[in-house]
Design a protein around this motif. Structure first.
Motif, short mmCIF file in Angstrom:
data_model
loop_
_atom_site.label_atom_id
_atom_site.label_comp_id
_atom_site.label_asym_id
_atom_site.label_seq_id
_atom_site.Cartn_x
_atom_site.Cartn_y
_atom_site.Cartn_z
N THR A 262 1.02 -14.01 0.26
CA THR A 262 1.16 -12.97 -0.73
C THR A 262 1.58 -11.70 0.00
O THR A 262 1.20 -11.49 1.16
N GLN A 263 2.40 -10.89 -0.66
CA GLN A 263 2.90 -9.68 -0.03
C GLN A 263 2.18 -8.49 -0.65
O GLN A 263 2.43 -8.13 -1.81
N ILE A 264 1.27 -7.90 0.11
CA ILE A 264 0.41 -6.83 -0.39
C ILE A 264 1.12 -5.49 -0.24
O ILE A 264 1.54 -5.11 0.86
N ALA A 265 1.26 -4.75 -1.35
CA ALA A 265 1.88 -3.42 -1.32
C ALA A 265 0.86 -2.39 -0.86
O ALA A 265 -0.25 -2.32 -1.40
N LEU A 266 1.23 -1.59 0.13
CA LEU A 266 0.37 -0.55 0.69
C LEU A 266 1.05 0.80 0.53
O LEU A 266 2.28 0.91 0.67
N GLN A 267 0.28 1.83 0.26
CA GLN A 267 0.81 3.19 0.21
C GLN A 267 -0.22 4.14 0.82
O GLN A 267 -1.42 4.02 0.55
N MET A 268 0.25 5.06 1.64
CA MET A 268 -0.66 5.91 2.40
C MET A 268 -0.22 7.36 2.37
O MET A 268 0.98 7.67 2.47
N LYS A 269 -1.19 8.24 2.23
CA LYS A 269 -0.98 9.68 2.48
C LYS A 269 -1.53 9.97 3.87
O LYS A 269 -2.74 9.91 4.09
N PRO A 270 -0.66 10.30 4.83
CA PRO A 270 -1.13 10.51 6.20
C PRO A 270 -2.03 11.74 6.33
O PRO A 270 -1.93 12.70 5.56
N ALA A 271 -2.90 11.71 7.32
CA ALA A 271 -3.74 12.86 7.64
C ALA A 271 -2.87 14.04 8.03
O ALA A 271 -1.82 13.88 8.67
N THR A 272 -3.31 15.23 7.66
CA THR A 272 -2.59 16.44 8.05
C THR A 272 -3.23 17.12 9.25
O THR A 272 -2.61 17.99 9.86
N ASN A 273 -4.44 16.74 9.58
CA ASN A 273 -5.12 17.25 10.79
C ASN A 273 -5.26 16.09 11.77
O ASN A 273 -6.20 15.31 11.68
N THR A 274 -4.31 15.98 12.67
CA THR A 274 -4.32 14.85 13.61
C THR A 274 -5.05 15.17 14.91
O THR A 274 -5.26 14.28 15.72
N THR A 275 -5.42 16.45 15.11
CA THR A 275 -6.15 16.79 16.33
C THR A 275 -7.59 16.30 16.27
O THR A 275 -8.21 16.07 17.31
N ASP A 276 -8.11 16.17 15.06
CA ASP A 276 -9.46 15.64 14.87
C ASP A 276 -9.40 14.43 13.95
O ASP A 276 -10.17 14.31 12.98
N TYR A 277 -8.48 13.52 14.26
CA TYR A 277 -8.22 12.36 13.40
C TYR A 277 -9.43 11.43 13.35
O TYR A 277 -10.03 11.12 14.37
N LYS A 278 -9.77 11.01 12.13
CA LYS A 278 -10.96 10.18 11.93
C LYS A 278 -10.64 8.81 11.33
O LYS A 278 -11.53 8.11 10.86
N GLY A 279 -9.38 8.40 11.34
CA GLY A 279 -9.05 7.07 10.88
C GLY A 279 -8.58 7.03 9.43
O GLY A 279 -8.26 8.05 8.82
N THR A 280 -8.55 5.83 8.87
CA THR A 280 -8.04 5.59 7.52
C THR A 280 -9.17 5.26 6.57
O THR A 280 -10.05 4.46 6.89
N ILE A 281 -9.14 5.88 5.40
CA ILE A 281 -10.03 5.53 4.30
C ILE A 281 -9.21 4.74 3.28
O ILE A 281 -8.18 5.22 2.80
N ILE A 282 -9.65 3.54 2.96
CA ILE A 282 -9.01 2.76 1.90
C ILE A 282 -9.68 3.12 0.58
O ILE A 282 -10.91 3.04 0.45
N VAL A 283 -8.89 3.54 -0.38
CA VAL A 283 -9.41 3.89 -1.70
C VAL A 283 -8.93 2.86 -2.71
O VAL A 283 -7.85 2.29 -2.58
N SER A 284 -9.75 2.60 -3.71
CA SER A 284 -9.42 1.59 -4.71
C SER A 284 -9.84 2.09 -6.09
O SER A 284 -11.00 2.46 -6.29
N PRO A 285 -8.90 2.14 -7.05
CA PRO A 285 -9.20 2.69 -8.36
C PRO A 285 -9.95 1.72 -9.24
O PRO A 285 -10.16 0.56 -8.90
N GLY A 286 -10.31 2.21 -10.42
CA GLY A 286 -11.05 1.38 -11.35
C GLY A 286 -10.27 0.21 -11.86
O GLY A 286 -9.06 0.19 -11.88
N SER A 287 -10.99 -0.78 -12.25
CA SER A 287 -10.49 -1.98 -12.86
C SER A 287 -9.47 -2.69 -12.03
O SER A 287 -8.69 -3.48 -12.53
N GLY A 288 -9.49 -2.46 -10.76
CA GLY A 288 -8.61 -3.20 -9.88
C GLY A 288 -7.16 -2.94 -10.10
O GLY A 288 -6.31 -3.73 -9.74
N GLY A 289 -6.84 -1.78 -10.72
CA GLY A 289 -5.46 -1.50 -11.07
C GLY A 289 -4.60 -1.14 -9.88
O GLY A 289 -4.93 -1.43 -8.73
N SER A 290 -3.51 -0.48 -10.14
CA SER A 290 -2.51 -0.21 -9.12
C SER A 290 -2.98 0.87 -8.16
O SER A 290 -3.06 2.06 -8.52
N GLY A 291 -3.26 0.49 -6.95
CA GLY A 291 -3.62 1.46 -5.93
C GLY A 291 -2.45 2.33 -5.53
O GLY A 291 -2.62 3.50 -5.18
#
Length: 604
Positions: free
Chosen positions: A127-156
């Motif tokens: 399966t080909q999973i679609a990913l979309q990301m808003k990159p961090a704007t403060n990279t000097t104190d970068y803390k990694g990626t947070i995966i967010v998921s909306p209600g009802s399993g809809g379009s992330g």
């Protein structure tokens, strides 16, 4: 009502609002994706939650704000006309076995990731999973990626596109904010499509029953319709009974691999591809179930895990859907109370007592319907009791913005205000025929049944047993049960079972404490669900926000926003017993009124 049911979209054009900020797009559950485009589809019953009053909600706030303001519920999102997704060709992105980012949607990044359809057979189809990301704007104190998921399993991907800036303003500029489209949905392929076209599905939905009643024949009719969907989906998603390693995902049967356990493993694989050791996750509404699955299956991989609007996964997996309505009537009752508090200058339904307001509303809904609207621009319609009850149930997801509109529509019925009713009918009742399907990633899929019903225990109710179930549900909310009860009914006719359904406990010790968040009065994921789940995870925290609506994110709160920032950035849980206040008052002021309504220009 999602966490899903309330698959009822309300889309209101910007010209129909007296506010600035663009069009309001509201969906009811669990069940229609924010990709649902009003010009292509007719309204659908609240029960068909995913697509589900699935979808995301956000509010127009300054990007620097720390207010946790209608970020991620399933009911409202803002847009300015055509979805940007229509202009971006997802299928031009080459799927890869690793995450290869491409610039998209301004400052965001997009990718398509190959993952095994069956994680137990990694050499099989993908399966080909679609990913979309808003990159961090403060990279000097970068803390990694947070995966967010909306209600009802809809379009992330739609979710991050429309709310990414706002999420980052709450959780912090040090994180990449990433979302994905679940199996079978959005820009992920293959898609869970059981109808030949969106137009065919739209016409099918036009003949649906919107409300179930044990005495009017609607239950057997609805069940027969669910059997049609079940049979069509068996043919489209059930596979051919073979698992040839050289076979396609369609031959293996997509519907056998859309279960939440498979998605939890997808999340783990995404984390690994990102080079992170542990998951950082924020899930809302139905995605609270995904969070519980991940915590149960991979407890040692939890870095941060926050879920807002908690549906108890034990009730969900049992296909009961009967713990959701414990607070529904309390949120409905708040409509009358807030109207009374607003006074006659703010609420057009005002009466001298709360009981009189309720009586007035009941009279409009039950005694003044059916009501004719002969000259709406999309064509004539009749407003029924069920339509107004559905609107009421939609509004309780986000009272801060939708209660004023509900009041406008009810008063319009009372006063025969055809200007307001024409707007309402055009956006909620009428259907504009469009025989051209949108881009594939904007198609309306049958993912809600494929996920809910394959995750859950088989439903073997006889007609009498189902009527008993509905009657018990009605004791919790007589208004909501006729719509909400459809979820269990649709699973009674589902034909596909997940190959590797998770049957273990939803409990245990996680490598980092979970944070559960809940509104004090949530119409479909009540506080008692969050309290029950928290007890099963030692050391976890619970933050209760003193608000009405679906998820804490349906109302603005500085306190909640700061608590989320502290949790994700510093690993600090709120103190036990913490109750977050809100930074507003429920009002019927004029910001979200329909043009032509008596209160359209009232300010607060």
């Amino acid at each position: 009502m999602d966490p899903r049911p309330l698959r009822n979209p309300i889309s209101i054009n910007a010209t129909a609002l007296s506010s600035t900020g663009g069009a309001v797009y509201m969906t009811g559950s669990t069940f229609i994706s924010a990709r649902y485009r009003r010009d292509n589809h007719p309204p659908t019953p609240i029960h068909q939650h995913r697509a589900d009053i699935e979808s995301k909600a956000k509010y127009n706030v300054d990007a620097t704000s720390k207010v946790y303001f209608v970020l991620l519920t399933d009911c409202v999102s803002w847009t300015t006309g055509l979805w940007a997704s229509e202009a971006f060709d997802w299928y031009m992105l080459q799927p890869s076995d690793n995450i290869t980012w491409t610039d998209c949607f301004g400052d965001q990044k997009c990718a398509r990731l190959n993952l095994p359809l069956d994680h137990a057979s990694p050499e099989g189809p993908k399966t080909q999973i679609a990913l979309q990301m808003k990159p961090a704007t403060n990279t000097t104190d970068y803390k990694g990626t947070i995966i967010v998921s909306p209600g009802s399993g809809g379009s992330g991907t739609d979710f991050i596109q429309t709310t990414g800036d706002m999420i980052a303003s709450v959780l912090g500029p040090n994180f990449d904010i990433l979302a994905f489209d679940r199996r079978g949905t959005g820009a992920t392929t293959p898609l869970a499509l059981c109808f030949d076209s969106d137009s065919q599905l739209a016409v099918w939905n036009l003949r649906d029953v919107t409300s179930l009643n044990v005495s009017d024949g609607s239950i057997p009719f609805a069940r027969a319709r669910e059997n049609v969907v079940g049979e069509r989906c068996l043919g489209a998603l059930g596979g051919n009974g073979k698992e040839d390693l050289n076979g396609t995902a369609e031959e293996w049967g997509l519907g056998r691999f859309m279960d939440t356990a498979s998605v939890a493993t997808d999340v783990l694989r995404i984390v690994e591809k990102l080079g992170q050791e542990k998951l950082q996750f924020a899930g809302f509404s139905f995605s609270s179930v995904l969070g519980q699955y991940f915590a149960a299956m991979y407890p040692d991989k939890v870095g941060r895990l926050m879920v807002d609007g908690v549906y108890d996964a034990t009730n969900y997996r049992a296909t009961l859907w009967n713990s959701n309505l414990d607070s529904t009537d309390a949120v409905i009752a708040s409509f009358y109370s807030f109207c009374h508090q607003g006074g006659p200058s703010s609420c057009p339904l005002y009466e001298s007592t709360v009981d009189q307001i309720k009586a007035r509303v009941d009279h409009i809904i039950h005694d003044l319907t059916p009501f004719s609207v002969p000259f709406a621009s999309q064509g004539p319609a009749v407003v029924t009791t069920a339509i107004l009850e559905n609107l009421l149930l939609t509004s309780i997801y986000t009272p801060v913005s939708l209660f004023p509109m509900l009041a406008d529509v009810l008063v319009a019925v009372e006063n025969n205000n055809q200007t307001v009713l024409g707007q309402f009918v055009d956006n909620f009742v009428s259907y504009k025929c469009n025989c051209n399907d949108p881009s594939p990633w904007l198609r309306q899929t049958q993912d809600s049944q494929a996920i809910d019903c394959s995750d859950g225990d088989p439903v073997l109710d006889t007609p009498a047993e189902y009527e008993t179930y509905l009657e018990k549900l009605s004791r919790k909310s007589a208004v909501a049960a006729p719509f909400w009860g459809r979820t269990r009914l649709q699973c009674a006719e589902w034909k596909i079972r997940a190959k590797s359904r998770y049957t273990g406990p939803f409990s245990g010790n996680t490598s980092f404490p979970i944070l559960f968040v809940s509104a004090a009065f949530d119409p479909v994921t009540p506080l008692d669900n969050a309290q029950a789940v928290q007890k099963r995870y030692p050391g976890s925290g619970l933050l209760v926000q003193n608000s009405y609506g679906h998820t804490a994110s349906s109302a603005p709160s500085n306190c909640t926003a700061l608590a989320l920032r502290a949790y994700f950035a510093h690993g600090v849980l709120p103190k036990a017993g913490t109750e977050a206040g809100v930074t507003f008052r429920y009002s019927f002021g004029g910001k979200y009124r329909l043009v032509g309504s008596a209160a359209a220009n009232v300010s607060t």
